[in-house]
Write a protein that holds these residues in place. Structure first.
Motif, PDB file in Angstrom:
ATOM      1  N   SER A 291      33.308  37.902  55.939  1.00  0.00           N
ATOM      2  CA  SER A 291      33.546  38.884  56.995  1.00  0.00           C
ATOM      3  C   SER A 291      32.636  38.615  58.196  1.00  0.00           C
ATOM      4  O   SER A 291      33.028  38.870  59.337  1.00  0.00           O
ATOM      5  N   VAL A 292      31.428  38.095  57.946  1.00  0.00           N
ATOM      6  CA  VAL A 292      30.559  37.751  59.074  1.00  0.00           C
ATOM      7  C   VAL A 292      31.130  36.549  59.824  1.00  0.00           C
ATOM      8  O   VAL A 292      31.078  36.492  61.056  1.00  0.00           O
ATOM      9  N   LEU A 293      31.712  35.607  59.090  1.00  0.00           N
ATOM     10  CA  LEU A 293      32.357  34.467  59.748  1.00  0.00           C
ATOM     11  C   LEU A 293      33.520  34.949  60.623  1.00  0.00           C
ATOM     12  O   LEU A 293      33.705  34.481  61.750  1.00  0.00           O
ATOM     13  N   ILE A 294      34.285  35.929  60.102  1.00  0.00           N
ATOM     14  CA  ILE A 294      35.372  36.499  60.906  1.00  0.00           C
ATOM     15  C   ILE A 294      34.804  37.130  62.162  1.00  0.00           C
ATOM     16  O   ILE A 294      35.359  36.996  63.255  1.00  0.00           O
TER      17      ILE A 294
ATOM     18  N   GLY B 103      25.922  38.415  71.004  1.00  0.00           N
ATOM     19  CA  GLY B 103      26.334  38.760  69.646  1.00  0.00           C
ATOM     20  C   GLY B 103      26.766  37.536  68.868  1.00  0.00           C
ATOM     21  O   GLY B 103      26.439  37.382  67.691  1.00  0.00           O
ATOM     22  N   ALA B 104      27.523  36.644  69.555  1.00  0.00           N
ATOM     23  CA  ALA B 104      27.962  35.418  68.886  1.00  0.00           C
ATOM     24  C   ALA B 104      26.751  34.592  68.458  1.00  0.00           C
ATOM     25  O   ALA B 104      26.727  34.030  67.356  1.00  0.00           O
ATOM     26  N   ALA B 105      25.724  34.554  69.321  1.00  0.00           N
ATOM     27  CA  ALA B 105      24.522  33.783  68.989  1.00  0.00           C
ATOM     28  C   ALA B 105      23.809  34.385  67.779  1.00  0.00           C
ATOM     29  O   ALA B 105      23.410  33.664  66.856  1.00  0.00           O
ATOM     30  N   PHE B 106      23.688  35.720  67.764  1.00  0.00           N
ATOM     31  CA  PHE B 106      23.049  36.372  66.608  1.00  0.00           C
ATOM     32  C   PHE B 106      23.832  36.085  65.333  1.00  0.00           C
ATOM     33  O   PHE B 106      23.259  35.860  64.266  1.00  0.00           O
ATOM     34  N   THR B 107      25.174  36.110  65.462  1.00  0.00           N
ATOM     35  CA  THR B 107      26.001  35.868  64.274  1.00  0.00           C
ATOM     36  C   THR B 107      25.774  34.464  63.730  1.00  0.00           C
ATOM     37  O   THR B 107      25.612  34.273  62.525  1.00  0.00           O
ATOM     38  N   ILE B 108      25.753  33.483  64.633  1.00  0.00           N
ATOM     39  CA  ILE B 108      25.585  32.107  64.158  1.00  0.00           C
ATOM     40  C   ILE B 108      24.174  31.921  63.590  1.00  0.00           C
ATOM     41  O   ILE B 108      23.986  31.207  62.603  1.00  0.00           O
ATOM     42  N   ILE B 109      23.178  32.608  64.188  1.00  0.00           N
ATOM     43  CA  ILE B 109      21.813  32.527  63.632  1.00  0.00           C
ATOM     44  C   ILE B 109      21.804  33.117  62.216  1.00  0.00           C
ATOM     45  O   ILE B 109      21.230  32.543  61.286  1.00  0.00           O
TER      46      ILE B 109
ATOM     47  N   VAL C  54      17.666  38.970  58.479  1.00  0.00           N
ATOM     48  CA  VAL C  54      18.105  40.367  58.464  1.00  0.00           C
ATOM     49  C   VAL C  54      18.214  40.945  59.877  1.00  0.00           C
ATOM     50  O   VAL C  54      19.235  41.540  60.214  1.00  0.00           O
ATOM     51  N   PRO C  55      17.192  40.761  60.755  1.00  0.00           N
ATOM     52  CA  PRO C  55      17.382  41.290  62.111  1.00  0.00           C
ATOM     53  C   PRO C  55      18.582  40.660  62.819  1.00  0.00           C
ATOM     54  O   PRO C  55      19.362  41.370  63.455  1.00  0.00           O
ATOM     55  N   ALA C  56      18.758  39.344  62.679  1.00  0.00           N
ATOM     56  CA  ALA C  56      19.878  38.691  63.358  1.00  0.00           C
ATOM     57  C   ALA C  56      21.205  39.214  62.837  1.00  0.00           C
ATOM     58  O   ALA C  56      22.124  39.501  63.614  1.00  0.00           O
ATOM     59  N   ALA C  57      21.303  39.388  61.511  1.00  0.00           N
ATOM     60  CA  ALA C  57      22.572  39.822  60.929  1.00  0.00           C
ATOM     61  C   ALA C  57      22.899  41.254  61.331  1.00  0.00           C
ATOM     62  O   ALA C  57      24.042  41.561  61.669  1.00  0.00           O
ATOM     63  N   THR C  58      21.870  42.142  61.323  1.00  0.00           N
ATOM     64  CA  THR C  58      22.172  43.526  61.708  1.00  0.00           C
ATOM     65  C   THR C  58      22.553  43.590  63.188  1.00  0.00           C
ATOM     66  O   THR C  58      23.464  44.323  63.562  1.00  0.00           O
ATOM     67  N   LEU C  59      21.859  42.794  64.013  1.00  0.00           N
ATOM     68  CA  LEU C  59      22.179  42.839  65.438  1.00  0.00           C
ATOM     69  C   LEU C  59      23.548  42.239  65.706  1.00  0.00           C
ATOM     70  O   LEU C  59      24.218  42.644  66.655  1.00  0.00           O
TER      71      LEU C  59
END
Lengths: 243, 222
Positions: free
Chosen positions: A130-133, A99-105, A60-65
């Motif tokens: 949408s997160v993959l986008i 941001g890219a790192a947080f997204t992949i996490i 959750v923290p990674a996704a929100t960030l």
């Protein structure tokens, strides 16, 4: 407004950030440590999901960030584009890989969480897609910076791309409401209060604040190195002109 | 203003008619990529009619991404872009005119040919009808979004890969609603919401993407 203008000076920002950095480091380590301890050892396992629920403390923290960093990127890009402010583009450029790192996490932890609870690593539902986008948008943004040789042009082109891509942020946020997704709806920030039990919510908040402090630390370090890089470039140009 | 708008379109028409080749190549590419799918997934009619809408749409995305990087290139290289930038017509209008003429010379052809591709992929007649409607609503959006990437990469020698990286993620909403409208119609559900969303995407991109593209072109002319 005047104060903001002063802050927008890279040199001033550098000195201020030197003061913030040790504190954000300390906060990141202590908050994440506390959050991890509470989350992994103190909080009870979920009655349905068992121990796998503990993935929430990273996911959750990674996704929100991941979304938050893109929002920061879009706002600072807009500032740099409209007021021709170099600091804004430094911040946006520095934020993109984070941001890219947080997204992949978020995507990887989501896959690890999805396997035991949904029975599948990946599903093409609206939130996941949408997160993959978002991840691809980060990559495109980083690509713009690399392909332009003229850094001023790169800054402006990247700003446009960041602003165009910002349209994805509301799609991510509301994807769980607009479409019937396997990913659950919002469960923390709701009008009727969070639907998560406080035993899980409290370590989650600690982790979230820890992630934010970590973000601030890494962002400061990256912006500082960007400012230094620009200074080195300016000095190199000066030397070559003197020759 | 409108006169200049029309004359830009006229000029682009003449150019594309006399060069001919590039536009034809796009159609051939579109056709070829569609005919690769049956070879790749197997020629069972049942399977093809199920994935047909997706095949046509994905091929449309790829062919528009591959061809779009040249949309402003010639004008940038021979300097006519600078002249237009100095003239009375705003760059935003120029982008809109370019996108419109580009759509009329390539996108419209894809729309007209899409029933044939539907037939090849053994889609039902209702599916073919909706394929054509969604292509009609969707291809202008694709081109308008694509101008943003093309405008940013106009001064770059090796820009086409960057364009696809920037533009394909933005194409995804069009793809999703285009294909789901066809799927809905095949399954006898109303496709109205998806068609409305496609239309709104078109309206959005008509208004917003010329602004972004014009800004991108200005960066490259500094």
């Amino acid at each position: 407004m005047k104060k903001l203008h002063k802050l927008a000076n890279p040199g001033k920002f550098y000195r201020l950030s030197e003061k913030i950095l040790p504190w954000s480091n300390l906060l990141a380590i202590s908050l994440c440590g506390l959050g991890l301890y509470l989350g992994l050892f103190v909080a009870p396992p979920d009655y349905q999901q068992g121990e796998t629920v503990r993935i929430i403390y990273v996911h959750v923290p990674a996704a929100t960030l991941a979304s938050l960093v893109y929002a920061i990127m879009a706002i600072t890009s807009a500032i740099s584009f409209i007021w021709k402010n170099p600091l804004g583009s430094f911040i946006a450029k520095a934020a993109a890989p984070i941001g890219a790192a947080f997204t992949i996490i978020a995507i990887i932890t989501g896959a690890l969480w999805g396997k035991p609870t949904w029975g599948t690593w990946w599903i093409w539902d609206a939130r996941l897609t949408s997160v993959l986008i978002l991840f691809f948008l980060y990559l495109g943004y980083i690509g713009v910076w690399q392909i332009f040789e003229d850094q001023n042009k790169a800054a402006k082109a990247a700003a446009i791309i960041a602003l165009v891509g910002a349209i994805n942020l509301p799609i991510i946020k509301f994807s769980v409401d607009w479409w019937n997704t396997l990913h659950q709806g919002a469960s923390i920030i709701r009008l009727d209060g969070p639907s998560i039990h406080s035993d899980i919510l409290i370590p989650l908040i600690f982790m979230w604040l820890g992630f934010i402090s970590y973000l601030i630390s890494v962002l400061i370090i990256r912006i500082q190195s960007e400012i230094t890089l620009q200074k080195i470039r300016a000095i190199q140009i000066m030397i070559s002109e003197q020759k | 203003m409108f006169k200049i708008f029309l004359s830009i379109i006229k000029r682009d028409f003449k150019l594309s008619y006399r060069q001919g080749n590039t536009n034809l190549n796009i159609i051939v590419f579109f056709f070829l990529s569609i005919s690769l799918f049956p070879l790749g997934v197997g020629p069972e009619n049942e399977l093809l009619s199920k994935i047909g809408p997706g095949i046509v749409w994905v091929s449309a995305l790829f062919s528009s991404v591959l061809s779009l990087d040249k949309i402003f290139q010639a004008d940038y290289e021979d300097g006519s872009l600078e002249i237009i930038n100095l003239s009375v017509i705003p760059l935003e209008f120029f982008v809109l005119a370019k996108a419109l003429s580009y759509w009329l010379t390539t996108g419209l052809l894809l729309v007209i040919l899409s029933p044939i591709f539907g037939l090849i992929l053994s889609m039902s007649s209702k599916g073919i009808l909706y394929l054509t409607i969604t292509m009609l609503l969707g291809t202008p959006t694709l081109i308008l979004i694509g101008t943003i990437g093309a405008s940013l990469a106009v001064s770059l020698k090796r820009g086409s890969l960057l364009i696809s990286l920037l533009i394909l993620p933005l194409y995804i909403p069009v793809l999703i609603f285009g294909v789901s409208a066809i799927d809905a119609s095949i399954n006898n559900v109303s496709a109205k919401p998806q068609l409305l969303l496609l239309g709104s995407l078109l309206c959005f991109s008509i208004v917003l993407s010329p602004i972004a593209s014009a800004a991108g072109l200005r960066i490259n002319m500094e």
